[in-house]
Design a protein around this motif. Structure first.
Motif, PDB file in Angstrom:
ATOM      1  N   LYS A  92      24.532  26.865  45.289  1.00 50.59           N
ATOM      2  CA  LYS A  92      23.210  26.226  45.267  1.00 50.59           C
ATOM      3  C   LYS A  92      23.114  25.191  46.380  1.00 50.59           C
ATOM      4  CE  LYS A  92      19.158  25.636  43.481  1.00 50.59           C
ATOM      5  NZ  LYS A  92      18.157  26.706  43.542  1.00 50.59           N
ATOM      6  N   GLY A  93      24.196  24.450  46.604  1.00 53.82           N
ATOM      7  CA  GLY A  93      24.215  23.462  47.686  1.00 53.82           C
ATOM      8  C   GLY A  93      23.966  24.100  49.040  1.00 53.82           C
ATOM      9  N   LYS A  94      24.553  25.268  49.263  1.00 56.04           N
ATOM     10  CA  LYS A  94      24.336  25.981  50.531  1.00 56.04           C
ATOM     11  C   LYS A  94      22.883  26.438  50.656  1.00 56.04           C
ATOM     12  CE  LYS A  94      29.035  27.670  51.323  1.00 56.04           C
ATOM     13  NZ  LYS A  94      29.895  28.872  51.378  1.00 56.04           N
ATOM     14  N   GLN A  95      22.303  26.896  49.536  1.00 57.60           N
ATOM     15  CA  GLN A  95      20.886  27.295  49.559  1.00 57.60           C
ATOM     16  C   GLN A  95      20.002  26.109  49.942  1.00 57.60           C
ATOM     17  OE1 GLN A  95      19.981  28.753  45.658  1.00 57.60           O
ATOM     18  NE2 GLN A  95      20.897  30.767  46.011  1.00 57.60           N
ATOM     19  N   ILE A  96      20.302  24.957  49.341  1.00 57.89           N
ATOM     20  CA  ILE A  96      19.520  23.751  49.645  1.00 57.89           C
ATOM     21  C   ILE A  96      19.706  23.377  51.109  1.00 57.89           C
ATOM     22  CG2 ILE A  96      19.235  21.288  49.119  1.00 57.89           C
ATOM     23  CD1 ILE A  96      18.217  23.260  46.921  1.00 57.89           C
ATOM     24  N   HIS A  97      20.942  23.466  51.593  1.00 54.13           N
ATOM     25  CA  HIS A  97      21.233  23.163  52.995  1.00 54.13           C
ATOM     26  C   HIS A  97      20.372  24.034  53.908  1.00 54.13           C
ATOM     27  CE1 HIS A  97      24.602  22.632  56.249  1.00 54.13           C
ATOM     28  NE2 HIS A  97      23.423  22.233  56.678  1.00 54.13           N
ATOM     29  N   GLU A  98      20.324  25.328  53.622  1.00 55.41           N
ATOM     30  CA  GLU A  98      19.512  26.245  54.431  1.00 55.41           C
ATOM     31  C   GLU A  98      18.032  25.866  54.403  1.00 55.41           C
ATOM     32  OE1 GLU A  98      20.466  28.611  56.603  1.00 55.41           O
ATOM     33  OE2 GLU A  98      22.469  27.832  56.174  1.00 55.41           O
ATOM     34  N   GLU A  99      17.542  25.499  53.226  1.00 60.13           N
ATOM     35  CA  GLU A  99      16.127  25.119  53.125  1.00 60.13           C
ATOM     36  C   GLU A  99      15.849  23.830  53.893  1.00 60.13           C
ATOM     37  OE1 GLU A  99      12.593  24.691  49.803  1.00 60.13           O
ATOM     38  OE2 GLU A  99      14.546  25.462  49.177  1.00 60.13           O
ATOM     39  N   VAL A 100      16.765  22.879  53.799  1.00 59.28           N
ATOM     40  CA  VAL A 100      16.629  21.621  54.546  1.00 59.28           C
ATOM     41  C   VAL A 100      16.584  21.910  56.041  1.00 59.28           C
ATOM     42  CG1 VAL A 100      17.910  19.529  55.198  1.00 59.28           C
ATOM     43  CG2 VAL A 100      17.611  20.104  52.781  1.00 59.28           C
ATOM     44  N   LEU A 101      17.477  22.785  56.520  1.00 59.48           N
ATOM     45  CA  LEU A 101      17.501  23.139  57.943  1.00 59.48           C
ATOM     46  C   LEU A 101      16.227  23.858  58.353  1.00 59.48           C
ATOM     47  CD1 LEU A 101      21.196  24.340  58.444  1.00 59.48           C
ATOM     48  CD2 LEU A 101      20.166  22.180  59.189  1.00 59.48           C
ATOM     49  N   SER A 102      15.775  24.808  57.535  1.00 58.43           N
ATOM     50  CA  SER A 102      14.584  25.582  57.893  1.00 58.43           C
ATOM     51  C   SER A 102      13.339  24.712  57.969  1.00 58.43           C
ATOM     52  CB  SER A 102      14.374  26.740  56.926  1.00 58.43           C
ATOM     53  OG  SER A 102      13.926  26.283  55.673  1.00 58.43           O
ATOM     54  N   ARG A 103      13.335  23.634  57.222  1.00 58.51           N
ATOM     55  CA  ARG A 103      12.180  22.733  57.229  1.00 58.51           C
ATOM     56  C   ARG A 103      12.345  21.588  58.228  1.00 58.51           C
ATOM     57  NH1 ARG A 103      10.839  21.656  51.023  1.00 58.51           N
ATOM     58  NH2 ARG A 103       9.402  20.206  51.992  1.00 58.51           N
ATOM     59  N   GLY A 104      13.478  21.539  58.923  1.00 58.18           N
ATOM     60  CA  GLY A 104      13.698  20.507  59.935  1.00 58.18           C
ATOM     61  C   GLY A 104      13.867  19.110  59.359  1.00 58.18           C
ATOM     62  N   LEU A 105      14.305  19.016  58.112  1.00 60.55           N
ATOM     63  CA  LEU A 105      14.386  17.708  57.452  1.00 60.55           C
ATOM     64  C   LEU A 105      15.638  16.915  57.802  1.00 60.55           C
ATOM     65  CD1 LEU A 105      13.095  18.693  53.892  1.00 60.55           C
ATOM     66  CD2 LEU A 105      11.841  17.516  55.721  1.00 60.55           C
ATOM     67  N   LEU A 106      16.691  17.600  58.226  1.00 59.34           N
ATOM     68  CA  LEU A 106      17.943  16.908  58.504  1.00 59.34           C
ATOM     69  C   LEU A 106      17.783  15.906  59.649  1.00 59.34           C
ATOM     70  CD1 LEU A 106      20.812  16.768  57.461  1.00 59.34           C
ATOM     71  CD2 LEU A 106      21.446  18.550  59.087  1.00 59.34           C
ATOM     72  N   GLU A 107      16.945  16.249  60.604  1.00 63.17           N
ATOM     73  CA  GLU A 107      16.712  15.351  61.743  1.00 63.17           C
ATOM     74  C   GLU A 107      15.847  14.154  61.362  1.00 63.17           C
ATOM     75  OE1 GLU A 107      15.792  18.780  62.013  1.00 63.17           O
ATOM     76  OE2 GLU A 107      17.806  19.262  62.752  1.00 63.17           O
ATOM     77  N   LYS A 108      15.125  14.280  60.250  1.00 69.77           N
ATOM     78  CA  LYS A 108      14.160  13.252  59.869  1.00 69.77           C
ATOM     79  C   LYS A 108      14.658  12.296  58.802  1.00 69.77           C
ATOM     80  CE  LYS A 108      10.460  16.525  60.768  1.00 69.77           C
ATOM     81  NZ  LYS A 108       9.487  17.399  60.150  1.00 69.77           N
ATOM     82  N   ASP A 109      15.716  12.669  58.086  1.00 67.95           N
ATOM     83  CA  ASP A 109      16.141  11.864  56.945  1.00 67.95           C
ATOM     84  C   ASP A 109      17.659  11.740  56.918  1.00 67.95           C
ATOM     85  OD1 ASP A 109      16.862  10.929  54.331  1.00 67.95           O
ATOM     86  OD2 ASP A 109      14.890  11.537  53.610  1.00 67.95           O
ATOM     87  N   ILE A 110      18.165  10.546  57.254  1.00 71.15           N
ATOM     88  CA  ILE A 110      19.622  10.368  57.305  1.00 71.15           C
ATOM     89  C   ILE A 110      20.243  10.455  55.920  1.00 71.15           C
ATOM     90  CG2 ILE A 110      19.626   9.059  59.454  1.00 71.15           C
ATOM     91  CD1 ILE A 110      19.940   6.514  57.829  1.00 71.15           C
ATOM     92  N   GLY A 111      19.471  10.206  54.876  1.00 69.63           N
ATOM     93  CA  GLY A 111      19.978  10.334  53.518  1.00 69.63           C
ATOM     94  C   GLY A 111      20.360  11.766  53.188  1.00 69.63           C
ATOM     95  N   LEU A 112      19.630  12.724  53.730  1.00 63.96           N
ATOM     96  CA  LEU A 112      19.958  14.131  53.518  1.00 63.96           C
ATOM     97  C   LEU A 112      21.291  14.481  54.173  1.00 63.96           C
ATOM     98  CD1 LEU A 112      16.555  15.971  53.909  1.00 63.96           C
ATOM     99  CD2 LEU A 112      18.119  16.134  51.990  1.00 63.96           C
ATOM    100  N   GLY A 113      21.538  13.922  55.351  1.00 64.33           N
ATOM    101  CA  GLY A 113      22.817  14.154  56.021  1.00 64.33           C
ATOM    102  C   GLY A 113      23.970  13.666  55.174  1.00 64.33           C
ATOM    103  N   PHE A 114      23.841  12.454  54.650  1.00 63.88           N
ATOM    104  CA  PHE A 114      24.887  11.922  53.772  1.00 63.88           C
ATOM    105  C   PHE A 114      25.075  12.811  52.549  1.00 63.88           C
ATOM    106  CE2 PHE A 114      25.608   9.681  49.776  1.00 63.88           C
ATOM    107  CZ  PHE A 114      26.942   9.337  49.954  1.00 63.88           C
ATOM    108  N   ALA A 115      23.969  13.208  51.913  1.00 63.40           N
ATOM    109  CA  ALA A 115      24.051  14.003  50.687  1.00 63.40           C
ATOM    110  C   ALA A 115      24.749  15.337  50.942  1.00 63.40           C
ATOM    111  CB  ALA A 115      22.650  14.229  50.107  1.00 63.40           C
TER     112      ALA A 115
END
Length: 173
Positions: A92-115
């Motif tokens: 499930k974590g990998k699925q969430i990771h893929e969705e975060v990447l597809s939406r470009g959120l990792l570049e916008k939210d440092i909290g997601l990177g930590f999580a």
């Protein structure tokens, strides 16, 4: 319209209060009564499940939220990654990771990177945690610490020291 906004605000406050007190079934009841649902009350309920040791229920709630057509935001993703970390649900974590990447959120939210780093490191996928930290636009002390703690927890002290030294080079230690 004003009455609907007040009703909605009171309802979200009730959900938060019930979730803070661990009365999650009551929070759920209030959520179901909302005439208009959005991400904020769902995320608060998910947080409540996690805070009171029901990470599996948090994941079920997340899936139901998505089934209702609601799109998670960064805070929701952080909560669900925390649930994945707790129950070590890497798939499930990998699925969430893929969705975060597809939406470009990792570049916008440092909290997601930590999580993400924290989830992968706690689940023993240290190379994956390292991959995430390598692509973060901003590496924080928290993300480095999660990676270092993961290496230490999984018996890889030399790597933990190596990453601590890298953290120092970046001026974060």
């Amino acid at each position: 319209m004003k009455a609907l906004i007040s009703y909605y605000s009171v309802s979200i406050s009730l959900i938060s209060m019930y979730a803070n007190c661990g009365s999650l079934s009551e929070a759920w009841d209030v959520l179901r009564m909302l005439p208009v649902q959005d991400i904020a009350p769902w995320t608060r309920l998910i947080q409540g499940y996690i805070e009171y040791g029901s990470a599996h229920e948090a994941l079920k709630c997340f899936e139901q939220m998505q089934g209702n057509g609601l799109s998670p935001n960064s805070v929701t993703f952080i909560c669900i990654l925390n649930a994945c970390r707790i129950i070590k649900d890497v798939d499930k974590g990998k699925q969430i990771h893929e969705e975060v990447l597809s939406r470009g959120l990792l570049e916008k939210d440092i909290g997601l990177g930590f999580a993400l780093v924290d989830m992968y490191a706690n689940c023993g996928l240290l190379a994956k945690a390292q991959e995430v930290i390598d692509v973060l636009p901003i590496r924080t002390e928290a993300s480095w610490s999660a990676l270092i703690a993961g290496y230490a927890e999984w018996g890889k002290g030399h790597e933990a020291i190596k990453y601590y030294e890298w953290m120092q080079i970046e001026g974060l230690a």
